[in-house]
Design a protein around this motif. Structure first.
Motif, mmCIF file in Angstrom:
data_model
loop_
_atom_site.group_PDB
_atom_site.id
_atom_site.type_symbol
_atom_site.label_atom_id
_atom_site.label_comp_id
_atom_site.label_asym_id
_atom_site.label_seq_id
_atom_site.Cartn_x
_atom_site.Cartn_y
_atom_site.Cartn_z
ATOM 1 N N SER A 114 0.797 -1.231 0.000
ATOM 2 C CA SER A 114 0.000 0.000 0.000
ATOM 3 C C SER A 114 0.829 1.280 0.000
ATOM 4 N N SER A 130 1.577 -5.274 -2.258
ATOM 5 C CA SER A 130 0.152 -5.572 -2.096
ATOM 6 C C SER A 130 -0.580 -4.263 -1.830
ATOM 7 N N GLY A 131 -1.897 -4.347 -1.852
ATOM 8 C CA GLY A 131 -2.714 -3.180 -1.535
ATOM 9 C C GLY A 131 -2.687 -2.130 -2.629
ATOM 10 N N PRO A 132 -3.455 -1.072 -2.457
ATOM 11 C CA PRO A 132 -3.493 -0.003 -3.455
ATOM 12 C C PRO A 132 -2.182 0.789 -3.470
ATOM 13 N N SER A 148 0.249 -6.225 -7.046
ATOM 14 C CA SER A 148 -1.089 -6.277 -6.485
ATOM 15 C C SER A 148 -2.133 -6.210 -7.596
ATOM 16 N N THR A 149 -3.321 -6.683 -7.291
ATOM 17 C CA THR A 149 -4.427 -6.564 -8.241
ATOM 18 C C THR A 149 -5.416 -5.503 -7.783
ATOM 19 N N GLU A 150 -4.998 -4.655 -6.849
ATOM 20 C CA GLU A 150 -5.874 -3.606 -6.342
ATOM 21 C C GLU A 150 -5.620 -2.289 -7.065
ATOM 22 N N ASP A 151 -6.299 -1.229 -6.606
ATOM 23 C CA ASP A 151 -6.208 0.099 -7.224
ATOM 24 C C ASP A 151 -4.775 0.579 -7.383
ATOM 25 N N SER A 167 -2.594 -5.241 -11.821
ATOM 26 C CA SER A 167 -3.890 -4.620 -11.581
ATOM 27 C C SER A 167 -4.586 -4.278 -12.898
#
Length: 181
Positions: A114, A130-132, A148-151, A167
């Protein structure tokens, strides 16, 4: 002037870094302490005045709940003009980071969860584990590797953006520079 600082950070999940002039480099280790190497600089009308000014510089930390803030306080006479510190920080593994510097590049030489990074004048190079991820600079390029696959959000007014990641939810903006995915 170079100086070293060590701060205990047990139980911390987020580390904020607030500074104004100087590069910020970040590494990780398995230790629960934060190690900081700082290279301070300051000006003066004479060599003696410059030495006096640089000797006032320091790095401080505070903890509020699970958030640690590491900062370079404004200089008592110079404020943020013609004074600053390049910071080399080794942080515990798996802490999220929130970095702010007004003038200076930011570079992570390890992956962080993040990451949030803001600078006005400088490039940003970050690996997000990991995380946005949220990265912004006014004058400088952005190089982001996101595992990560987040924002993912990366914005610059003046510079290229290079993004490599997993992402599908990303926003990349440059007013004056190429964007490569």
């Amino acid at each position: 002037l170079e100086d070293s600082f060590t701060f205990a950070s047990g139980g911390v999940n987020l580390i904020k870094v607030e500074t104004y002039n100087g590069k910020v480099e970040l590494f990780t280790s398995s230790s629960s302490e934060v190690d900081c190497k700082a290279k301070f600089y300051a000006t003066g009308l004479t060599l003696e005045e410059a030495e006096e000014n640089v000797n006032q510089m320091k790095v401080v930390s505070s903890i509020d709940g699970d958030v640690m803030t590491i900062s370079v306080p404004r200089h008592s006479k110079l404020g943020t003009n013609n004074v600053g510190a390049a910071l080399n920080l080794t942080l515990p593994e798996d802490v999220a980071i929130d970095i702010y510097t007004a003038n200076g590049s930011v570079e992570t030489l390890s992956a962080f969860p993040s990451p949030k990074v803001r600078t006005s004048n400088g490039s940003i190079t970050v690996t997000a584990s990991s995380g946005p991820a949220n990265l912004r600079t006014s004058n400088g390029g952005i190089h982001l590797v996101s595992l990560s696959t987040e924002d993912v959000e990366a914005k610059t007014s003046n510079g290229p953006i290079y993004y490599s990641g997993d992402s599908n939810d990303f926003e990349l903006r440059s007013s004056n520079g190429t964007i490569r995915i």
